[in-house]
Scaffold this active site. Structure first.
Site, PDB file in Angstrom:
ATOM      1  N   CYS A   1     -71.859  30.421 106.765  1.00  0.00           N
ATOM      2  CA  CYS A   1     -72.942  31.193 106.026  1.00  0.00           C
ATOM      3  C   CYS A   1     -73.715  30.552 105.255  1.00  0.00           C
ATOM      4  O   CYS A   1     -73.347  29.804 104.302  1.00  0.00           O
ATOM      5  CB  CYS A   1     -72.130  32.534 105.296  1.00  0.00           C
ATOM      6  SG  CYS A   1     -73.641  33.731 105.039  1.00  0.00           S
TER       7      CYS A   1
ATOM      8  N   CYS B   1     -73.274  33.349  98.815  1.00  0.00           N
ATOM      9  CA  CYS B   1     -72.704  34.088  97.372  1.00  0.00           C
ATOM     10  C   CYS B   1     -71.627  33.409  96.545  1.00  0.00           C
ATOM     11  O   CYS B   1     -70.541  32.859  97.366  1.00  0.00           O
ATOM     12  CB  CYS B   1     -72.248  35.561  97.964  1.00  0.00           C
ATOM     13  SG  CYS B   1     -73.496  36.235  98.897  1.00  0.00           S
TER      14      CYS B   1
ATOM     15  N   CYS C   1     -67.642  34.085  97.330  1.00  0.00           N
ATOM     16  CA  CYS C   1     -67.380  34.184  98.730  1.00  0.00           C
ATOM     17  C   CYS C   1     -66.855  32.647  99.466  1.00  0.00           C
ATOM     18  O   CYS C   1     -67.676  31.804  99.159  1.00  0.00           O
ATOM     19  CB  CYS C   1     -68.318  34.485  99.554  1.00  0.00           C
ATOM     20  SG  CYS C   1     -68.265  34.495 101.427  1.00  0.00           S
TER      21      CYS C   1
ATOM     22  N   GLU D   1     -62.934  32.940 111.986  1.00  0.00           N
ATOM     23  CA  GLU D   1     -61.675  33.835 111.442  1.00  0.00           C
ATOM     24  C   GLU D   1     -62.115  35.085 112.015  1.00  0.00           C
ATOM     25  O   GLU D   1     -63.259  35.720 112.093  1.00  0.00           O
ATOM     26  CB  GLU D   1     -61.642  33.812 110.101  1.00  0.00           C
ATOM     27  CG  GLU D   1     -61.384  32.766 109.336  1.00  0.00           C
ATOM     28  CD  GLU D   1     -61.005  32.846 107.622  1.00  0.00           C
ATOM     29  OE1 GLU D   1     -60.791  31.798 107.276  1.00  0.00           O
ATOM     30  OE2 GLU D   1     -60.979  33.957 107.476  1.00  0.00           O
TER      31      GLU D   1
ATOM     32  N   SER E   1     -74.042  45.183 100.690  1.00  0.00           N
ATOM     33  CA  SER E   1     -73.045  44.234  99.878  1.00  0.00           C
ATOM     34  C   SER E   1     -73.936  44.270  98.698  1.00  0.00           C
ATOM     35  O   SER E   1     -74.880  43.414  98.263  1.00  0.00           O
ATOM     36  CB  SER E   1     -72.677  43.019 100.262  1.00  0.00           C
ATOM     37  OG  SER E   1     -71.797  43.093 101.210  1.00  0.00           O
TER      38      SER E   1
ATOM     39  N   CYS F   1     -61.945  36.380 103.031  1.00  0.00           N
ATOM     40  CA  CYS F   1     -62.605  35.915 104.200  1.00  0.00           C
ATOM     41  C   CYS F   1     -63.011  34.414 104.077  1.00  0.00           C
ATOM     42  O   CYS F   1     -63.702  34.049 103.228  1.00  0.00           O
ATOM     43  CB  CYS F   1     -63.764  36.700 104.548  1.00  0.00           C
ATOM     44  SG  CYS F   1     -64.505  36.061 105.975  1.00  0.00           S
TER      45      CYS F   1
ATOM     46  N   CYS G   1     -61.878  42.992 111.911  1.00  0.00           N
ATOM     47  CA  CYS G   1     -62.953  42.407 111.072  1.00  0.00           C
ATOM     48  C   CYS G   1     -63.649  41.286 111.615  1.00  0.00           C
ATOM     49  O   CYS G   1     -62.845  40.330 111.971  1.00  0.00           O
ATOM     50  CB  CYS G   1     -62.558  42.225 109.684  1.00  0.00           C
ATOM     51  SG  CYS G   1     -63.563  41.327 108.483  1.00  0.00           S
TER      52      CYS G   1
ATOM     53  N   SER H   1     -72.221  45.078 107.933  1.00  0.00           N
ATOM     54  CA  SER H   1     -72.068  44.706 106.633  1.00  0.00           C
ATOM     55  C   SER H   1     -73.208  43.724 106.166  1.00  0.00           C
ATOM     56  O   SER H   1     -73.226  42.583 107.028  1.00  0.00           O
ATOM     57  CB  SER H   1     -70.633  44.191 105.906  1.00  0.00           C
ATOM     58  OG  SER H   1     -70.934  44.057 104.769  1.00  0.00           O
TER      59      SER H   1
END
Ligand code: SAH
Ligand code: SF4
Length: 351
Positions: free
Chosen positions: A115, A119, A122, A95, A221, A340, A108, A192
């Protein structure tokens, strides 16, 4: 003739001149490639008609390609925020989002497919990690947004899918390319990270070595004002205590001279209490820093809620009463699941 694929996107002007010479042409052919890759945004070698046709065929036979991604899906929100799902050559989807305002176009970008950090709030973290992105796959996202939105991106945030500190090499090469070849100043670029043990010193060292200076903004973060709560939201926090993370931020600041900023997702009734705002202020007070408050974007499977605007404002006011610079991220493109990682997941489910 087969052989390893050679991707041109991400190469500098010098690299492309050397490439042209290595592949039997005068150096100025490299300069032509450079213009077509970055200024004109060519997708295929066949489009670059200034190059001799025979040479283009030869390059194709030698498995040379530009390395652009394919648009798989596009969503344009009412406010023109544009989310693209882009397909890689090995069939993965990533994305990228273009966020326009009157004077800015922020892109972005994603740094990984999925990932590994998991988290809990997310959507990207729910899928695990497929792989890290190569430099050209990061640079392409900026070119793709430029092409689709017909506007030059002015700012870049590495806040899409993935953890940049687990892909430092490609992230720094991409920053170098965006900076030098697409003219986006380092100060307009933000990286980030949720924080990965032992990587912040490496980021500072490599940025200075490879970019000459580390002028991009590092955003941490944080999302919780204490260790106990942070561990509940962010698995890696267990092996990377807040205290150590903040020490590493201080070191980063000393080495690079750049202030770090902190991001804080506001989760209703969980981390948005006034006392927690005071706690957060104490944590970051030594940094003369900036806190970016991000109201939670709901994702499937999770029970978190977005706080009311009243609570958000109250939290902000407490931070400000401590003299901390605070910004509140406005919700963009919420009419189509802005969080996201959501678009990719929905696409995977429907196909
Ligand atoms: N891995 C890096 C960068 C990608 S995440 C990091 O975590 O910093 C980019 C930002 O999106 C982070 O600040 C992250 O916390 C935020 N984010 C993730 N899920 C979100 C959600 N459901 N609502 C609002 N922000 C979210
Ligand atoms: Fe990964 Fe960032 Fe999502 Fe955490 S918030 S799972 S680090 S992309």
């Amino acid at each position: 003739m087969t052989g390893e694929k050679l991707v041109l996107l991400g190469l500098s002007a010098n690299d492309l001149e050397s490439f042209a010479v290595d592949f039997g042409q005068p150096a100025f052919r490299g300069r032509q490639l450079y213009d077509w890759l970055y200024a004109k945004g060519a997708r295929e070698l066949g489009e670059i008609t200034v190059l001799p046709k025979e040479w283009r065929s030869y390059l194709k036979k030698r498995n040379v390609e530009i390395g652009r991604l394919k648009e798989v899906e596009r969503f344009v929100a009412l406010d023109e925020t544009t989310k693209l799902l882009l397909g890689t050559s090995d069939g993965e989807n990533i994305e990228t989002v273009g966020i326009p305002t009157k004077h800015r176009l922020t892109v972005c970008v994603s740094t990984q497919v999925g990932c590994s950090m998991g988290c809990h709030f997310c959507a990207t973290g729910k899928e695990g990690l497929q792989r890290s992105l190569a430099t050209h796959e990061i640079v392409d996202q900026v070119l793709s947004v430029r092409e689709v939105m017909e506007r030059r991106p002015s700012h870049i945030v590495f806040m899409g899918m993935g953890e940049p500190l687990l892909n430092i090499d490609s992230v720094l090469s991409a920053i170098s390319c965006l900076n030098t070849d697409l003219g986006i100043g380092q100060r307009r670029i933000t990286v980030s990270t949720v924080g990965v043990p032992h990587t912040l010193p490496k980021l500072a060292e490599l940025a200075l070595e490879r970019l000459g200076r580390a002028q991009f903004t590092l955003a941490i973060s944080l999302h919780a004002p204490n260790q106990e709560l942070r561990e509940k939201l962010i698995p890696v926090a267990k092996t990377y205590p807040i205290k150590k993370l903040l020490e590493d931020c201080k070191h980063y600041l000393n080495v690079t001279g750049r202030r770090v900023s902190f991001e804080y997702i506001l989760l209703g009734e969980l981390n948005d209490h006034r006392e927690q705002a005071h706690q957060l202020a104490d944590l970051v007070s030594g940094f003369q820093s900036h806190v970016n408050l991000i109201p939670y974007n709901p994702i499937q499977e999770e029970q978190f809620t977005r706080p009311s605007l009243e609570r958000i404002k109250a939290f902000q006011a407490v931070l400000e009463s401590h003299g901390i610079a605070v910004s509140l991220r406005s919700s963009r493109g919420l009419d189509q699941d802005a969080a996201c990682g959501q678009l990719r997941r929905q696409h995977a489910k429907s196909s």
